[in-house]
Design an enzyme around this catalytic site. Structure first.
Site, short mmCIF file in Angstrom:
data_model
loop_
_atom_site.label_atom_id
_atom_site.label_comp_id
_atom_site.label_asym_id
_atom_site.label_seq_id
_atom_site.Cartn_x
_atom_site.Cartn_y
_atom_site.Cartn_z
N CYS A 189 0.84 -1.21 0.00
CA CYS A 189 0.00 0.00 0.00
C CYS A 189 0.87 1.25 0.00
CB CYS A 189 -0.95 0.01 1.20
SG CYS A 189 -0.12 -0.05 2.80
N GLU A 222 -1.89 1.11 -4.69
CA GLU A 222 -1.72 -0.25 -4.19
C GLU A 222 -1.02 -1.02 -5.31
OE1 GLU A 222 -3.21 -2.95 -0.87
OE2 GLU A 222 -3.41 -0.78 -1.16
#
Length: 368
Positions: A326, A360
């Site tokens: 992330c 992401e």
């Protein structure tokens, strides 16, 4: 201002910009062609939270401008799921005439699902009593009579009143399978349901011809563990947060998966256990024999800070590495170590957070 606006015409350009940015960020490494997984251009967020503004008899949601901190009224929020948008006005309309429900209410949090369930947490600057509980029960019944699958939580300082459960049951489609997940209030869940399904399918595709067992660090509620289980003989997964571990155990049982075992341990402790540096009673208590596992593949989905150097070195010991990140900047730092021994064979961008700078990413590495 009564609603936020998404210019959906901006969606593809912002996604193209992210794709260029992540390729530039990882340009020091030899990467295959980037696989890009788009989000719906609106109604993609499964979670939303709003402050509540009181103005005489009027009651409405507000949000704050990230840059100026100015507040603005929000009646609809196109980034949030359709379910949240449908419920937002009906909830406030039902609360307004009931003094005990509106008195010192300062925030409302929504957790929705693709399966149709929704959880609402109402936060107060006062203690809640039996009168509040009775009114909240009637509110919940009224909204469910309108067709919602709703549960309510009341929160105040050192108080939590749950009507009738503090979780939702989500259903995610992974190719031809539907997986069921318990998602608990205030625990981590993937915010973008449609992209979460694409991430699971990508991970399944990447490990389709795997042999042996899978080791997974930072497994959360078993989100990836359950989807990947059919591709391996056994899955051994670790997670530190107790609510996530409890949800993972529930998810394993409800999906009738028999080859996944979850251990409540930090990645750092597990690294020590694998290296034989320390013995851990919890492994003995759960009859976990680390030496019995034949893990050729390791899956990591670390927090934004990435993996520490010790964990990176431990991860290097596996032939195949799947890494969901992330934070591409800490991914880059970790890849500087991992690519000493491994080549990147898959490279993906998942647009979990449209119209923001957040990205992401997913990479698969194979031993050189």
């Amino acid at each position: 201002m009564t609603s936020t606006v998404l210019n959906t015409a901006d969606y593809q350009p912002q996604l193209d910009e992210k794709a260029a940015r992540i390729q530039d960020l990882l340009s020091d490494f030899e990467t295959p062609e980037l696989e890009v997984f788009a989000s719906p251009a609106e109604h993609y967020r499964m979670r939303a939270e709003y402050r509540v503004w009181h103005e005489g008899e009027e009651l409405y949601y507000i949000m704050f401008n990230q840059h100026t901190r100015e507040k603005y009224r929000v009646d609809q929020f196109p980034a949030a799921s359709r379910l949240i948008n449908d419920l937002m006005p009906m909830l406030l309309d039902a609360i307004k005439p009931i003094k005990t429900l509106r008195h010192k209410l300062f925030q409302v949090d929504f957790l929705s699902t693709l399966s149709g369930e929704i959880l609402v947490s109402m936060l107060y600057h006062r203690q809640l009593d039996d009168e509040w509980t009775q009114a909240a029960k009637q509110l919940k019944q009224r909204l469910n009579d309108e067709g919602f699958k709703l549960n309510l939580i009341g929160r105040a300082r050192k108080m939590k009143i749950v009507l009738d459960q503090d979780f939702v049951i989500e259903e995610l489609k992974v190719h031809d399978k539907t997986l069921t997940y318990k998602q608990v209030e205030n625990s981590f869940t993937q915010p973008n349901g449609e992209v979460a399904q694409k991430m699971l399918e990508w991970a399944v595709d990447c490990t389709q011809d795997s042999a042996g067992d899978l080791l997974e660090l930072y497994c959360g509620n078993g989100n990836f563990s359950l989807a990947l289980a059919p591709n391996f003989e056994r899955v051994l997964a670790t997670e530190l947060a107790k609510p996530s571990v409890d949800s993972a155990q529930y998810n394993i049982a409800v999906n009738n998966i028999e080859n996944v075992q979850i251990i409540r341990m930090s990645a750092e402790d597990f690294t020590d256990a694998m290296a034989g540096k320390r013995e851990f009673r919890r492994l003995k208590d759960q009859n976990v024999d680390l030496q019995s596992y034949n893990c050729n593949t390791i899956f990591v989905d670390p927090p934004r800070s990435g993996m520490d150097d010790g964990t990176c070195r431990m991860v290097q010991g596996y032939d195949n590495i799947m890494y969901i990140s992330c934070n591409p900047e800490t991914l880059r730092d970790n890849l500087a170590i991992l690519t000493e021994t491994h080549n990147i064979t898959r490279f993906a961008l998942f647009d979990q957070f449209p119209y923001t700078h957040h990205m992401e990413a997913g990479v698969v590495l194979e031993r050189k």
